[in-house]
Design an enzyme around this catalytic site. Structure first.
Site: not given
Length: 304
Positions: A13-15, A33, A38, A101, A103, A127, A152
């Site tokens: 993932g991005q982070v 991952d 899973d 993390y 949001t 979400y 973001w």
């Protein structure tokens, strides 16, 4: 002093991608991952934790497809609630640190001003609701934890608003971008660097049990709208020599209502980071610095 063993989820993932770099200097990283574990399989998570025996668990993995989550409630719940709950229970028993993390979607976006860590959450989407439930499960477990709320997120790796805008600006002369949602673009590399600093401070503490555990907001400094964000991308990319069809004056502001979506987005996503900065003596850059940094990285890898 030995280095901590760190279990990192969501390595692609991005982070997660950036965390592999930033954490490499503060610990021995075991990165996984979905192919390795899973996160809908709680027994598999428990088995992985037992095998690795981490001192620190870092969990950026999440079901982040905001609109799909509205119809994938069970999947979002498994990944955003049950998986961190399993990690938290293991961390409690084994006295490990869990960094998780969250949001801006835990808030309804109706506040006039900045959201602090003490602002009452009121998520409006599946979400947001599952991410808040994950937060609450971690707190209820009693484990040593750091919950980092961010917003973001973008980076040179993965799919995100910045890269989508850059592609569209090369393809189209006119773009319409939402102008009534406020937040702060946050570079995944910044989140990774913040995390590495926190791990280092924790591991070097004379009394780790007295560390300042809790919930923190972690975003770049400043605020903007998606519209102004897009204009900044355009202006910086043009200055760097990108060949773009769209110019800044051809980016048009529109209301969020013009883009109906399955899941509601908070109109105000401004997160107050004073607690993070003062508690850990961390200086945060402006969001514009992060955008310039990522554009520079992308530019260096582009052959036009």
């Amino acid at each position: 002093m030995r280095l901590p063993t760190i279990l990192l989820t969501g390595k692609h993932g991005q982070v997660g991608f950036e965390l592999q770099r930033s954490l490499s200097v503060v610990g021995r990283v075991v990165a996984v991952d979905r192919d390795d574990c899973d996160l809908t399989d709680q027994a598999a998570i428990a088995q992985l934790l037992k095998y690795v025996g981490p001192d620190v668990i870092i969990n950026p993995a999440a079901h982040t497809a905001v609109d799909r989550a509205e119809s994938e409630i069970e999947l979002a719940t498994q990944i955003n609630v049950h998986a961190p709950t399993t990690m938290a229970h293991w961390a409690t028993v084994n006295k490990a640190l869990l960094i998780h993390y969250s949001t801006d979607y835990v808030f309804d976006g109706k506040k006039d001003g900045w959201y602090s860590e003490e602002s009452p959450p009121n998520p409006q989407s599946i979400y947001g609701k599952t991410k808040l439930a994950g937060e609450n499960a971690i707190r209820a477990s009693g484990c040593q934890h750091l919950i980092l709320r961010t917003s973001w997120v973008y980076g040179a790796h993965g799919s995100n608003f910045l890269k989508t805008m850059l592609r569209l600006m090369k393809e189209r002369e006119v773009l319409s971008v939402v102008a009534d949602q406020i937040g702060c673009p946050t570079n995944a590399e910044l989140l990774a660097d913040i995390t590495a600093q926190l791990v280092a401070q924790y591991w070097q503490s004379d009394d780790r049990s007295a560390f300042a555990f809790g919930t923190y907001h972690a975003v770049a400094t400043g605020e903007t709208t998606w519209y102004e964000y897009a204009k900044t991308i355009n202006q910086l990319a043009s200055q760097m020599g990108w060949s773009l069809k769209a110019t800044s004056d051809k980016i048009r502001p529109i209301p969020a209502s013009a883009f109906p979506a399955q899941a509601p987005r908070p109109l105000n996503s401004r997160l107050d980071t004073n607690k993070l900065q003062t508690t850990f003596n961390i200086a945060l850059p402006t969001w514009q610095q992060g955008v310039a940094q990522v554009l520079t990285l992308l530019r260096a890898g582009v052959q036009e």
